[in-house]
Write a protein that holds these residues in place. Structure first.
Motif, PDB file in Angstrom:
ATOM      1  N   UNK A  81       0.813  -1.219   0.000  1.00 51.49           N
ATOM      2  CA  UNK A  81       0.000   0.000   0.000  1.00 51.49           C
ATOM      3  C   UNK A  81       0.844   1.265   0.000  1.00 51.49           C
ATOM      4  N   UNK A  82       2.106   1.157   0.409  1.00 51.09           N
ATOM      5  CA  UNK A  82       2.945   2.347   0.575  1.00 51.09           C
ATOM      6  C   UNK A  82       3.074   3.170  -0.696  1.00 51.09           C
ATOM      7  N   UNK A  83       3.064   2.494  -1.842  1.00 53.55           N
ATOM      8  CA  UNK A  83       3.260   3.209  -3.105  1.00 53.55           C
ATOM      9  C   UNK A  83       1.966   3.754  -3.681  1.00 53.55           C
ATOM     10  N   UNK A  84       0.835   3.245  -3.218  1.00 50.76           N
ATOM     11  CA  UNK A  84      -0.427   3.566  -3.891  1.00 50.76           C
ATOM     12  C   UNK A  84      -0.803   5.031  -3.745  1.00 50.76           C
ATOM     13  N   UNK A  85      -0.662   5.565  -2.541  1.00 54.32           N
ATOM     14  CA  UNK A  85      -1.133   6.920  -2.288  1.00 54.32           C
ATOM     15  C   UNK A  85      -0.148   7.995  -2.736  1.00 54.32           C
ATOM     16  N   UNK A  86       1.006   7.600  -3.230  1.00 49.46           N
ATOM     17  CA  UNK A  86       1.930   8.578  -3.804  1.00 49.46           C
ATOM     18  C   UNK A  86       2.018   8.425  -5.322  1.00 49.46           C
ATOM     19  N   UNK A  87       2.002   7.202  -5.811  1.00 49.63           N
ATOM     20  CA  UNK A  87       2.111   7.012  -7.255  1.00 49.63           C
ATOM     21  C   UNK A  87       0.836   7.415  -7.991  1.00 49.63           C
ATOM     22  N   UNK A  88      -0.322   7.353  -7.320  1.00 55.17           N
ATOM     23  CA  UNK A  88      -1.531   7.841  -7.997  1.00 55.17           C
ATOM     24  C   UNK A  88      -1.410   9.342  -8.284  1.00 55.17           C
ATOM     25  N   UNK A  89      -0.891  10.096  -7.307  1.00 54.33           N
ATOM     26  CA  UNK A  89      -0.690  11.533  -7.501  1.00 54.33           C
ATOM     27  C   UNK A  89       0.437  11.780  -8.506  1.00 54.33           C
ATOM     28  N   UNK A  90       1.483  10.970  -8.432  1.00 56.46           N
ATOM     29  CA  UNK A  90       2.606  11.108  -9.361  1.00 56.46           C
ATOM     30  C   UNK A  90       2.148  10.918 -10.809  1.00 56.46           C
ATOM     31  N   UNK A  91       1.316   9.919 -11.038  1.00 60.46           N
ATOM     32  CA  UNK A  91       0.849   9.642 -12.401  1.00 60.46           C
ATOM     33  C   UNK A  91      -0.020  10.792 -12.917  1.00 60.46           C
ATOM     34  N   UNK A  92      -0.842  11.369 -12.047  1.00 62.96           N
ATOM     35  CA  UNK A  92      -1.605  12.554 -12.455  1.00 62.96           C
ATOM     36  C   UNK A  92      -0.644  13.667 -12.872  1.00 62.96           C
ATOM     37  N   UNK A  93       0.423  13.860 -12.089  1.00 59.20           N
ATOM     38  CA  UNK A  93       1.419  14.864 -12.444  1.00 59.20           C
ATOM     39  C   UNK A  93       2.107  14.571 -13.762  1.00 59.20           C
ATOM     40  N   UNK A  94       2.328  13.277 -14.044  1.00 58.24           N
ATOM     41  CA  UNK A  94       2.956  12.888 -15.310  1.00 58.24           C
ATOM     42  C   UNK A  94       2.044  13.155 -16.507  1.00 58.24           C
ATOM     43  N   UNK A  95       0.772  12.897 -16.333  1.00 57.31           N
ATOM     44  CA  UNK A  95      -0.151  12.888 -17.460  1.00 57.31           C
ATOM     45  C   UNK A  95      -0.773  14.240 -17.787  1.00 57.31           C
ATOM     46  N   UNK A  96      -0.946  15.091 -16.778  1.00 53.89           N
ATOM     47  CA  UNK A  96      -1.696  16.319 -16.984  1.00 53.89           C
ATOM     48  C   UNK A  96      -0.894  17.548 -16.592  1.00 53.89           C
ATOM     49  N   UNK A  97      -1.203  18.637 -17.229  1.00 58.85           N
ATOM     50  CA  UNK A  97      -0.523  19.901 -16.961  1.00 58.85           C
ATOM     51  C   UNK A  97      -1.549  20.997 -16.711  1.00 58.85           C
ATOM     52  N   UNK A  98      -1.083  22.033 -16.011  1.00 63.02           N
ATOM     53  CA  UNK A  98      -1.841  23.267 -15.790  1.00 63.02           C
ATOM     54  C   UNK A  98      -3.260  22.977 -15.295  1.00 63.02           C
ATOM     55  N   UNK A  99      -4.290  23.538 -15.961  1.00 62.00           N
ATOM     56  CA  UNK A  99      -5.659  23.433 -15.454  1.00 62.00           C
ATOM     57  C   UNK A  99      -6.141  21.987 -15.445  1.00 62.00           C
ATOM     58  N   UNK A 100      -5.648  21.157 -16.366  1.00 66.09           N
ATOM     59  CA  UNK A 100      -6.062  19.762 -16.382  1.00 66.09           C
ATOM     60  C   UNK A 100      -5.581  19.036 -15.127  1.00 66.09           C
ATOM     61  N   UNK A 101      -4.411  19.414 -14.647  1.00 71.40           N
ATOM     62  CA  UNK A 101      -3.870  18.779 -13.440  1.00 71.40           C
ATOM     63  C   UNK A 101      -4.740  19.113 -12.236  1.00 71.40           C
ATOM     64  N   UNK A 102      -5.130  20.372 -12.092  1.00 76.82           N
ATOM     65  CA  UNK A 102      -5.998  20.773 -10.983  1.00 76.82           C
ATOM     66  C   UNK A 102      -7.332  20.054 -11.062  1.00 76.82           C
TER      67      UNK A 102
END
Length: 397
Positions: free
Chosen positions: A119-140
């Motif tokens: 579980x240790x990676x789940x709650x950080x990598x989900x946010x990391x992947x959002x950061x990888x995939x989306x930019x600017x207003x899409x990220x928010x």
């Protein structure tokens, strides 16, 4: 490889399959505690242990993350998100599901430790992947939707776990098996803007330490810690005691009040796209801590049990404002080549708050009583609101 959201024809992140995989990981990340706590009385009776010792079912799951989270973040930056996330999902699912077959309490705790590592990676990598995939207003926007999903999971898992517990304590522990098909889905379908760091000469440990020389990073990590000291310490831990002693509230009533908090959080977070257009990051965080403060003040003066819905709703609204904004800001300042490791530091900050909150507020409760718990939480929220207002730039968006 770029995500579908970069396609001009797509006007909302909700059309991107990648985000739904992130949602699945997010739902799993809060499954490990919320779904099993209703079974605690049965676990204590089955294994012949005290209620206090039953708490080890939670701590054995959460403590491994203090060590494993940053390590897994480093590995995700070095070798790619999938190569870390998929094995963690499988470990989470298999070991979590095998808890249902435990023949002794020690065996159950051993499986929980393994599940906690996964579980240790789940709650950080989900946010990391959002950061990888989306930019600017899409990220928010994506962060808001993800926080909404988190709130839905937090609200519904206790009810699901309680329903399954009616058939026996083992049944809630079967839920983590859902991580196995999610791992397969991610293996086959998740698209990534990057799979691993391109400059292997970089020292990831040095890059992580640099985070603590960034005043904004320190402020945001501290905000995460204070948030969960308030949430887990002043509110979630002691409001049930207050409602029970003052109004003889039942477990069902307390559970419904907590569910309302999560529902309110989900509604606010779901509308983050519009809220972010009206309020800058600075004002969203400031308003969130004002709401925390107001909720705890109201909790001091409740006339009846039903009125607890008011502070619960305010706390939920604060969470809906706070968490998507905080996650977006942290992701925005994270260096791309070490994004997973950087975000894992925030996950550690969250866990620190979850650990310190009940301990600190428990000490205040023992010395001064329950009203001092809410007063202390309100003061802490007011101080944090002031710090954020003056420390963040007026134009911080």
């Amino acid at each position: 490889m770029t995500s579908g959201i970069d396609n001009a024809r797509k006007r909302t992140v909700l059309k991107d399959e990648n985000l739904y995989m992130v949602f699945a990981v997010t739902l799993l990340s809060v499954l490990g505690v919320a779904s099993v706590t209703p079974a605690f009385p049965q676990i204590a009776e089955f294994f012949g242990i005290s209620p206090a010792k039953t708490g080890l079912v939670v701590s054995s799951f959460t403590i491994p993350g203090l060590v494993a989270t940053p390590l897994l973040g480093l590995l995700a930056d070095r070798y790619g998100r999938k190569k870390v996330l998929v094995p963690c999902l499988l470990l989470f699912g298999v070991s979590g599901g095998l808890c249902a077959l435990s023949r002794s309490f020690n065996e159950l705790l051993m499986m929980r430790v393994l599940q906690g590592i996964g579980a240790s990676a789940l709650n950080s990598l989900n946010i990391t992947i959002i950061g990888d995939l989306y930019k600017e207003k899409y990220r928010t926007e994506a962060m808001g939707y993800n926080s909404s999903v988190l709130g839905i999971g937090t609200a519904t898992y206790p009810a699901i776990g309680g329903l399954l517990s009616m058939f026996g304590w083992r049944y809630p522990f079967l839920l983590p098996f859902a991580a196995i098909p999610v791992a397969l889905w991610i293996t086959l379908r998740l698209k990534q803007n990057r799979t691993a760091t391109n400059h292997k000469a970089a020292n990831p440990f040095k890059e992580m330490l640099k985070a603590f020389s960034n005043p904004l990073a320190i402020l945001l990590f501290s905000t995460s810690t204070v948030t969960f000291i308030i949430l887990y310490g002043a509110f979630l831990t002691f409001l049930p005691f207050h409602l029970n002693t003052s109004f003889q509230a039942t477990a069902l009533q307390i559970g419904l009040i907590s569910a309302f908090m999560s529902f309110t959080s989900a509604v606010v977070a779901f509308n983050m796209k519009g809220i972010s257009k009206a309020l800058s990051e600075r004002y969203r965080l400031f308003l969130a801590f004002i709401l925390y403060c107001l909720a705890l003040i109201i909790a001091l003066n409740l006339p009846n049990c039903l009125s607890a819905l008011i502070p619960a709703g305010l706390i939920g609204a604060a969470q809906g404002l706070n968490m998507p904004t905080l996650m977006t800001m942290i992701t925005n300042i994270a260096p791309e080549e070490n994004r997973a490791a950087f975000i894992s530091l925030n996950s550690m900050s969250l866990r620190l708050g979850q650990t310190l909150g009940p301990f600190l507020m428990g000490g205040i409760y023992s010395l001064f009583g329950i009203r001092s718990v809410f007063s202390s939480g309100a003061i802490l929220a007011a101080v944090m609101a002031s710090v954020l207002y003056f420390a963040l730039k007026p134009t911080q968006r």
